[in-house]
Scaffold this active site. Structure first.
Site: not given
Ligand code: EPU
Length: 422
Positions: A22-23, A118, A123, A308, A400
């Site tokens: 994803k990233n 967030c 952030r 993560d 997501r």
């Protein structure tokens, strides 16, 4: 809103295919803004964040077509470009800020909404702003939007970041590839997603050296051309599924997995009593003889233990023998899964950025709430280890970042299903 229902599980067995990252994909897609020619991304993950980036790029004038059921993204940006990234899209997903560098490089100006706070932390964008300012951009904040201009174009420069920010490294790279002259980014992030972006930009004609180290050198070129690039394996999805047999017992092979993507995580698994073996097709994981042992974890930029995977690792350590200390050093508020795990009988004390997890014999199923993407999957993993039934609500976070999570876990024998909400 959908929920996920998980029943405490016996041993798992089989294979789980790991998707593209994803990233990485979220940084690769905006690279299409850098060229008039098409950029095709293969091995793309099918996720709602990718659809949000598609929506954002379309609003800027790029075309993104999902082919082969979303596994291939054909992108191009040959027409007129709108330089404004609107708050309504940016607020949904922080990675939207990755259009700032490429818009500035291609157009000489960009107006990008600040993403706002967030759940996992404030952030801010200061490191991005400093990095792009070093390349000659003038950036001003007006009514919640960053207005960036580079009069006379961006110019190569040497810049050292105060912290190795992943997103700021990506924005700097995408800006510097079309700047005049040579740029050097010091204290650059070294994540595999950065290496993947540099490779893709190189395939588009950029001149970049040193990705994967702390010093990246970029020689600006006049234009970039089209390319086809495969998205690197998702190391976080990989680590997440490696924990499933660690938690439930049995043996699972994660297809496409590579140890170099998750080396520090594998060291901690080894210390916790989990065996990890690289095979011709991926990584095989099972428990060594006996139970799970407590280990201490500190999250750090790559190659350190990834933030993560902190929540998912905590799910494993809830039933370890002894006390584990988890220190979160990347985000200031990333233990929201701890009180939810406590509802399942976990014994966790949180003091600021440190969580002490006292292992218990067994977790118990409960109704819990997902607060962010990685927290939600940690609750699913915990549910697999718990006695009885766990219902994880607010799973839109999960969608997501994890494609077909129920399907992938069911294929190795997990009792998991999605309950459709209104
Ligand atoms: N930071 C600043 N100022 C900045 C930029 C960052 O203070 O200008 C701080 C952040 O507040 C944070 C730390 O630096 O405390 C790390 O932020 P970084 O910029 O490295 O992270 P990011 O680029 O915003 C990416 C991933 C995150 C992942 C982090 C750290 C993407 C789209 N997101 O975020 O992924 O946690 O790197 O590895 O690449 C996730 O996938 O669940 C996720 C949150």
């Amino acid at each position: 809103m959908d929920s996920i229902l998980v029943r405490g599980n016996g041993p798992l067995s089989g294979q789980i295919p790991i998707a593209g990252a994803k990233n990485a994909c979220l940084a690769l897609m905006p690279a299409t803004l850098l060229s008039e020619e098409p950029l095709t991304l293969t091995n793309a993950p099918r996720l709602s964040d990718i659809r949000t980036m598609t929506q954002l790029l379309a609003s800027l004038g790029a075309e993104v077509t999902a082919l082969q059921d979303g596994k291939v993204l054909a992108t191009s940006c040959h027409g007129e470009i709108n330089p404004v990234a609107d708050y309504d899209i940016v607020r949904k997903m922080r990675a939207s800020n990755l259009v700032l560098g490429p818009l500035l490089a291609r157009l000489g100006h960009a107006v990008v909404s600040l993403p706002g706070g967030c759940a996992i932390g404030a952030r801010p964008m200061d490191i991005h702003i400093d990095a792009l300012t070093a390349l000659g951009a003038e950036i001003e904040l007006k009514e919640g939007y960053l207005h960036a201009t580079a009069r006379g174009g961006l110019k190569g420069a040497v810049h050292e970041m105060r912290f190795a920010s992943v997103g700021a490294t990506e924005n700097f790279l995408m800006a510097a590839v079309l700047a005049k002259g040579t740029s050097v980014l010091k204290n650059a992030a070294r994540e595999p997603e950065i290496v993947d972006l540099a490779r893709c930009l190189r395939a588009m004609g950029a001149q970049i050296e040193g990705e994967g180290t702390s010093d990246i050198t970029i020689q600006g070129v006049d234009r970039l051309h089209g390319a086809t690039h495969p998205v690197v394996t998702d190391r976080i999805e990989l680590g997440t599924y490696m924990l499933a047999p660690a938690i439930c017992g049995g043996e699972v092979e994660c297809l496409g997995g590579r140890i170099d993507l998750v080396a520090s995580f594998c060291e901690k698994l080894d210390a916790a009593g989990i065996s990890v073996e690289e095979t011709a097709r991926g990584i095989k994981v099972k428990r060594k003889n006996g139970g799970i042992r407590a280990v201490d974890v500190v999250t750090e930029p790559f190659p350190g233990f990834p933030t993560d995977l902190q929540a998912q690792m905590m799910a494993l350590l809830c039933t370890a023998e002894g006390t584990s200390v988890l220190e979160e050093r990347i985000f200031e508020n990333r233990f929201m899964h701890a009180p939810e795990l406590a509802r399942m009988g976990a014994r966790i004390e949180v003091h600021g950025g440190v969580a002490k997890v006292h292992g218990v014999a067994r977790l118990k199923g409960a109704r819990v709430m997902a607060t962010d993407l990685r927290a939600s999957v940690s609750l699913i993993l915990a549910g697999l280890a718990a006695e009885g039934e766990t219902v994880v609500s607010r799973v839109y976070h999960l969608d997501r970042g994890y494609e077909r999570v129920e399907e992938k876990l069911r294929a190795v024998g997990a009792h998991i299903e999605r309950v459709k909400g209104e």
